[in-house]
Enzyme design. Sequence first.
Site, PDB file in Angstrom:
ATOM      1  N   GLU A   1      10.156  16.567  14.110  1.00  0.00           N
ATOM      2  CA  GLU A   1      10.504  16.393  12.703  1.00  0.00           C
ATOM      3  C   GLU A   1       9.653  17.339  11.854  1.00  0.00           C
ATOM      4  OE1 GLU A   1       9.509  12.628  10.621  1.00  0.00           O
ATOM      5  OE2 GLU A   1      11.628  12.608  10.109  1.00  0.00           O
TER       6      GLU A   1
ATOM      7  N   LYS B   1       0.895  -1.175   0.000  1.00  0.00           N
ATOM      8  CA  LYS B   1       0.000   0.000   0.000  1.00  0.00           C
ATOM      9  C   LYS B   1       0.919   1.207   0.000  1.00  0.00           C
ATOM     10  CE  LYS B   1      -1.701   3.073   1.873  1.00  0.00           C
ATOM     11  NZ  LYS B   1      -1.521   4.494   1.411  1.00  0.00           N
TER      12      LYS B   1
ATOM     13  N   GLU C   1       9.867   2.014  10.415  1.00  0.00           N
ATOM     14  CA  GLU C   1      10.896   3.017  10.097  1.00  0.00           C
ATOM     15  C   GLU C   1      10.211   4.368  10.234  1.00  0.00           C
ATOM     16  OE1 GLU C   1      14.031   2.553   9.443  1.00  0.00           O
ATOM     17  OE2 GLU C   1      14.002   0.381   9.234  1.00  0.00           O
TER      18      GLU C   1
ATOM     19  N   CYS D   1      13.969  11.318   6.095  1.00  0.00           N
ATOM     20  CA  CYS D   1      13.810  11.005   7.517  1.00  0.00           C
ATOM     21  C   CYS D   1      15.155  11.023   8.240  1.00  0.00           C
ATOM     22  CB  CYS D   1      13.105   9.678   7.706  1.00  0.00           C
ATOM     23  SG  CYS D   1      13.693   8.409   6.607  1.00  0.00           S
TER      24      CYS D   1
HETATM   25  P1  NAD Z   1       2.039   8.928   7.241  1.00  0.00           P
HETATM   26  O1  NAD Z   1       2.619   8.174   8.359  1.00  0.00           O
HETATM   27  O2  NAD Z   1       0.686   9.520   7.419  1.00  0.00           O
HETATM   28  O3  NAD Z   1       1.953   8.009   5.937  1.00  0.00           O
HETATM   29  C1  NAD Z   1       2.867   6.957   5.622  1.00  0.00           C
HETATM   30  C2  NAD Z   1       2.105   5.801   5.012  1.00  0.00           C
HETATM   31  O4  NAD Z   1       1.180   5.292   5.971  1.00  0.00           O
HETATM   32  C3  NAD Z   1       1.263   6.181   3.791  1.00  0.00           C
HETATM   33  O5  NAD Z   1       1.231   5.105   2.870  1.00  0.00           O
HETATM   34  C4  NAD Z   1      -0.108   6.363   4.383  1.00  0.00           C
HETATM   35  O6  NAD Z   1      -1.153   6.172   3.453  1.00  0.00           O
HETATM   36  C5  NAD Z   1      -0.131   5.284   5.450  1.00  0.00           C
HETATM   37  N1  NAD Z   1      -1.081   5.496   6.538  1.00  0.00           N
HETATM   38  C6  NAD Z   1      -1.553   6.679   7.013  1.00  0.00           C
HETATM   39  N2  NAD Z   1      -2.429   6.462   8.019  1.00  0.00           N
HETATM   40  C7  NAD Z   1      -2.491   5.125   8.193  1.00  0.00           C
HETATM   41  C8  NAD Z   1      -3.226   4.285   9.077  1.00  0.00           C
HETATM   42  N3  NAD Z   1      -4.042   4.772  10.000  1.00  0.00           N
HETATM   43  N4  NAD Z   1      -3.053   2.941   8.981  1.00  0.00           N
HETATM   44  C9  NAD Z   1      -2.215   2.428   8.060  1.00  0.00           C
HETATM   45  N5  NAD Z   1      -1.521   3.175   7.201  1.00  0.00           N
HETATM   46  C10 NAD Z   1      -1.654   4.498   7.250  1.00  0.00           C
HETATM   47  O7  NAD Z   1       3.042  10.020   6.837  1.00  0.00           O
HETATM   48  P2  NAD Z   1       2.788  11.233   5.829  1.00  0.00           P
HETATM   49  O8  NAD Z   1       1.463  11.895   5.993  1.00  0.00           O
HETATM   50  O9  NAD Z   1       3.116  10.721   4.511  1.00  0.00           O
HETATM   51  O10 NAD Z   1       3.853  12.232   6.377  1.00  0.00           O
HETATM   52  C11 NAD Z   1       3.650  12.847   7.629  1.00  0.00           C
HETATM   53  C12 NAD Z   1       4.946  12.929   8.361  1.00  0.00           C
HETATM   54  O11 NAD Z   1       5.539  11.627   8.501  1.00  0.00           O
HETATM   55  C13 NAD Z   1       6.013  13.707   7.658  1.00  0.00           C
HETATM   56  O12 NAD Z   1       5.867  15.063   7.787  1.00  0.00           O
HETATM   57  C14 NAD Z   1       7.246  13.158   8.303  1.00  0.00           C
HETATM   58  O13 NAD Z   1       7.463  13.756   9.534  1.00  0.00           O
HETATM   59  C15 NAD Z   1       6.927  11.726   8.520  1.00  0.00           C
HETATM   60  N6  NAD Z   1       7.501  10.871   7.477  1.00  0.00           N
HETATM   61  C16 NAD Z   1       8.547  10.093   7.783  1.00  0.00           C
HETATM   62  C17 NAD Z   1       9.114   9.290   6.825  1.00  0.00           C
HETATM   63  C18 NAD Z   1      10.242   8.390   7.089  1.00  0.00           C
HETATM   64  O14 NAD Z   1      10.862   7.914   6.154  1.00  0.00           O
HETATM   65  N7  NAD Z   1      10.572   8.110   8.315  1.00  0.00           N
HETATM   66  C19 NAD Z   1       8.609   9.292   5.532  1.00  0.00           C
HETATM   67  C20 NAD Z   1       7.508  10.091   5.238  1.00  0.00           C
HETATM   68  C21 NAD Z   1       6.974  10.862   6.238  1.00  0.00           C
END
Ligand code: NAD
Length: 462
Positions: free
Chosen positions: A369, A170, A245, A279
């Site tokens: 972050e 996903k 991660e 990240c």
């Molecule tokens: P997010 O955690 O919301 O999304 C990451 C993934 O999880 C996406 O595929 C999303 O669709 C999915 N997801 C979201 N809610 C979920 C749920 N309830 N159950 C299962 N899956 C779910 O992150 P984002 O909105 O893309 O970014 C928000 C913040 O996350 C960023 O500003 C940053 O701080 C952090 N981030 C970290 C990394 C990393 O590599 N560590 C990468 C992207 C974002």
Amino acid sequence: MKAHDGLYIDGAWRPAASADAIDVVNPADEQVIGRVPAGGAADVDAAVRAARAALPGWAATPPAERAARLTALRDALVARKDEIAETVTAELGSPLPFSQAVHAAVPIAVAGSYAELAAAHSFEEKVGNSTVLAEPVGVVGAITPWNYPLHQIVAKVAPALAAGCTVVLKPAEDTPLTAQLFAEAVHEAGVPAGVFNLVTGLGPVAGQALAEHPDVDLVSFTGSTAVGRQIGAVAGAAVKRVALELGGKSANVILPSADLARAVNVGVANVMSNSGQTCSAWTRMLVHRDRYDEAVELARTAAVKYGDRIGPVVSAKQRARVRGYIEKGVAEGARLVTGGPESPHEKGYFVSPTVFADVTPEMAIAQEEIFGPVLAILPYDDEEDALRIANGTVYGLAGAVWAADEAEAVAFARRMDTGQVDINGGRFNPLAPFGGYKQSGVGRELGAHGLAEYLQTKSLQF
Ligand code: NAD
């Protein structure tokens, strides 16, 4: 590339049960460039069933044959490297040269590394009177973010396939076109039907359904700590394996003996590349008080030079988040050296490279972050103070240490509570284990450590 209007399940593109769709937006000009299905729980269930059905066959496939499919996958990605770079640029907004050099080239290298590891890894070892077998964990639910769209996918799917697991992916809603392109490459590589499945969709709908699915054996998630915590709780309740991660707030520690100009220039580049959406970015620069003013001026000059070389951030939501943090930094009393919350362009989700000085360790911009092109420069009094500041966040994903003497930098790095440290600008290594201490996560990706995440052990006694 043209968007598929279906989901890749059991070896073919199939219409989604859900009628919902996601518009894909180019963050550089705010134009809609494609539309993909927003899969629901029924679609996730169909994909998990396909992965479950394919598991026995793939798990029993000799590692050399799995390695051959991964080599073919690497080759399929190589053949499409320009298309990959163009697609990432279109949906993430990163400048094309960066997409070519990083977003396309790194996952190709990682896919190649797992083709080699699958062939070379010993899935059996002798321990006294036992034979210990390394067997695939089973069906993997992979949930990935948008910041390095293809890398995040390959860093999960390639080791999972090498281990003999089957996968339901996903991907992030902001970058589904890269994920569709990856599914095409998997298909071209001759990976058997059901071994890899793609369900595009929203996090709280498709992502949650995948994390909660009782027939998923391991959930591998990369993204925010908030969602990671939720996924960890669901996996814990179901006693299933989980790899997380999460975020970071990594420290770039410049010791007094270091080449200051080099350390600052590389440090600024590290934060600004990919518009700060990394990240592991070194978003806190720690400089001795005696050299602080000099470092701030060097960082300002470097950030200004970066001005027109970075792309937008991924979305309007992300831009609002980054601007909010910049405003908070000003309100908390940090000194804005360059950049700021105003948009540098009329169209597109751009944020100017921003540098804050006089940042204190407890400020939000030093603790949380931001995920945008924002650097915080903090002064320290002595090495113990630098260590306290470096280790003083809930995160521990990466970091850097600079010193004239490599041994001095290594001695400091040993005391840092973090999963990776680059010494005097050490290069990214696609075989080195990557992952977090503390709230930056659970588990490791890449190389042999990344493969081990997808294996479970069975001991036979003789
Ligand atoms: P997010 O955690 O919301 O999304 C990451 C993934 O999880 C996406 O595929 C999303 O669709 C999915 N997801 C979201 N809610 C979920 C749920 N309830 N159950 C299962 N899956 C779910 O992150 P984002 O909105 O893309 O970014 C928000 C913040 O996350 C960023 O500003 C940053 O701080 C952090 N981030 C970290 C990394 C990393 O590599 N560590 C990468 C992207 C974002």
